[in-house]
Scaffold this active site. Structure first.
Site, mmCIF file in Angstrom:
data_model
loop_
_atom_site.group_PDB
_atom_site.id
_atom_site.type_symbol
_atom_site.label_atom_id
_atom_site.label_comp_id
_atom_site.label_asym_id
_atom_site.label_seq_id
_atom_site.Cartn_x
_atom_site.Cartn_y
_atom_site.Cartn_z
ATOM 1 N N GLU A 260 -2.883 59.928 -17.188
ATOM 2 C CA GLU A 260 -3.506 61.240 -17.718
ATOM 3 C C GLU A 260 -4.764 61.504 -16.961
ATOM 4 O O GLU A 260 -4.830 62.747 -16.696
ATOM 5 C CB GLU A 260 -3.611 61.249 -19.211
ATOM 6 N N TRP A 263 -4.119 62.803 -13.407
ATOM 7 C CA TRP A 263 -3.572 64.122 -13.490
ATOM 8 C C TRP A 263 -4.812 65.048 -13.273
ATOM 9 O O TRP A 263 -4.452 66.368 -12.515
ATOM 10 C CB TRP A 263 -3.054 64.503 -14.973
ATOM 11 N N TRP A 291 8.202 90.091 -18.162
ATOM 12 C CA TRP A 291 7.434 89.797 -19.239
ATOM 13 C C TRP A 291 7.347 90.984 -20.118
ATOM 14 O O TRP A 291 7.276 92.053 -19.645
ATOM 15 C CB TRP A 291 6.085 89.472 -18.827
ATOM 16 N N ASN A 329 -3.714 67.856 -27.248
ATOM 17 C CA ASN A 329 -2.771 68.103 -26.371
ATOM 18 C C ASN A 329 -1.577 68.328 -26.476
ATOM 19 O O ASN A 329 -0.970 69.205 -25.740
ATOM 20 C CB ASN A 329 -2.778 66.789 -25.178
ATOM 21 N N TRP A 347 2.456 84.064 -18.879
ATOM 22 C CA TRP A 347 1.592 82.952 -18.999
ATOM 23 C C TRP A 347 -0.026 83.194 -18.594
ATOM 24 O O TRP A 347 -1.016 82.409 -19.267
ATOM 25 C CB TRP A 347 1.888 81.705 -18.163
ATOM 26 N N TRP A 370 -0.784 75.598 -17.472
ATOM 27 C CA TRP A 370 0.020 76.503 -18.084
ATOM 28 C C TRP A 370 1.215 76.902 -17.047
ATOM 29 O O TRP A 370 2.351 77.299 -17.585
ATOM 30 C CB TRP A 370 -0.749 77.687 -17.888
#
Length: 452
Positions: A260, A263, A291, A329, A347, A370
């Site tokens: 993590e 990342w 959208w 998270n 988004w 996202w």
């Protein structure tokens, strides 16, 4: 010789290669420049400004304890640094390398006047490459390649001495920057959860090391303290990634957490190769996705922002975000998926809300996360994967978490709290579901087919 130490998202003294190099060169002028123009639409958000104020205050005190001081300036970073070199007679700027597109542009503009150092990553993202020498677009491959380069070097101590220049340049006053919110002060809950600054970051890392062996089992449970909660400290560089890496040395379950941590390196690599990733779909085919827009969509967005969707786990997360500047998270994924798939809202509108509300909203991390949830990114879930918030809430035992952040539901039983609507016990002061799960899922799948 006098050199300038240009500080950005590296507000620490411990394990700071640029500071070490500057101190070796001679007298050091540490400077932080609040440049709201270079980032354009991505100037730091409101929550980050609260943290920045307190982090700069802590750093200034730490420098004073070493006989130095922090110079504050506001304006264009390149112009300000150029002026400071003239004022101080400095012939070099030391800085830690950054990957946000506006900072890379500034570094290029400074040319040979700046000496860049590595210090905010486990390894430079551009050095982690596929066998063909190209950047990784998928994290799993990135992690395998990065692992071959690990462990990182041990963190460096603070220099014994930081020499001062013969004459200090003028500094602005932190209080004049207006970083703290007022009229109203919506940050009252931040101080209950957070203590910004390097000392608090090092202490939090040490405390988490004692819990890291439970990380795999506990990290997905919102009601538990199973995550490191280091993200705001890492965001402003109050602690280095390699210091965090080595904090968990010797623990049998450290690797999951280190994945993590890595990342963050991966996401900076993504925005290095695709600087507009925060604004553009990683997969252009999703440019055709229909959208929802207009007044109804705007009202749904507001309900999501305020935690009034009728989905307890979503509402709990959004209220936690507003109150504390942080969200668990697992719940981040659930709330993001809900906005994108259940409400079919772009988004980028959610990304912007997180940017303003999160204390730890890295440009790379925020945009890549996202797009991962949306399915529009280069490494992401399929758009057709739609998280079921009610099922997720029950699976990850979110009952007490919901009761904390949605007090309207504090008296609802464990059996009903994840979906009080379905159980027929929704309190009158809690909203009904904004949309049914089945209806939302079918609408999202249809939109995905249209995009394809």
């Amino acid at each position: 010789m006098t050199t300038i130490l240009w500080l950005r998202q590296d507000l620490r003294l411990h394990d700071h290669p640029a500071l070490i190099a500057a101190a070796h060169d001679g007298a050091v002028v540490p400077v932080y420049i609040l440049d709201d123009d270079a980032p354009g639409d991505w100037a730091i958000g409101g929550a980050q400004r609260w943290w920045l104020h307190h982090s700069l205050s802590a750093l200034a005190k730490a420098l004073e304890a070493k006989g130095s001081k922090l110079i504050l300036r506001r304006g264009d970073a390149v112009e300000t640094l150029t002026a400071l070199m003239d004022e101080t007679g400095a012939d070099r700027i030391h800085a830690i390398r950054h990957y946000e597109p506006w900072w890379r542009k500034a570094e290029d503009a400074l040319g040979d006047r700046i000496c860049l150092h590595d210090g905010n990553h486990l390894a430079r993202p551009e050095h982690v490459r596929t066998g063909a020498g190209t950047p990784f677009k998928v994290y799993s491959g990135f992690w395998r390649a990065l692992s071959q380069m690990m462990p990182p070097a041990k963190p460096e101590p603070v220099p014994h001495t930081i020499r001062s220049p013969d004459r200090w340049p003028k500094s602005e006053k932190l209080g004049d920057w207006g970083l703290l919110p007022s009229k109203p002060d919506w940050s009252t809950g931040f101080g209950e959860d957070w203590t910004p600054g390097e000392a608090a970051a090092l202490e939090r890392a040490e405390d988490f090391a004692d819990k890291v062996d439970d990380y795999e089992a506990m990290r997905n449970l919102p009601a538990e303290e199973g995550t490191s909660r280091l993200s705001p400290h890492l965001h402003l560089g109050e602690i280095s990634p390699r210091a965090v890496w080595h904090a968990v040395d010797g623990h049998r379950e450290a690797e999951k957490f280190r994945k993590e941590l890595a990342w963050r390196d991966f996401t900076d690599g993504v925005v290095m190769t695709m600087p507009d990733y925060a604004d553009a779909n990683g997969r252009p085919k999703f440019d055709k996705l229909p959208w929802r827009k207009g007044k109804t969509a705007d009202a749904d967005l507001k309900a999501w922002q305020e935690g009034r969707t009728g989905y307890p786990i979503v509402d709990a997360g959004m209220r936690q975000l507003w109150t504390t500047g942080w969200m668990h998270n697992r719940v981040r994924m659930i709330t993001a998926s809900f906005l994108i798939k259940h409400l079919l809202i772009d988004w980028r509108r959610g990304e912007r809300w997180f940017w303003d509300c999160l204390l730890c909203a890295d440009y790379g991390n925020n945009s890549v996360n996202w797009q991962w949830v949306a399915g529009t990114g280069v490494d992401s879930n399929m758009f057709s994967r739609i998280m079921a918030p009610l099922t997720q809430s029950e699976k990850f035992e979110a009952g007490d978490y919901i009761r904390r952040w949605v007090p309207e539901l504090k008296d609802v039983s464990d059996a009903a709290i994840h979906d009080p609507d379905e159980a027929g016990c929704r309190p009158k002061d809690y909203p009904a579901k904004i949309i049914g799960h089945r209806e939302a899922r079918e609408r999202a799948l249809a939109a995905g087919r249209e995009a394809r």
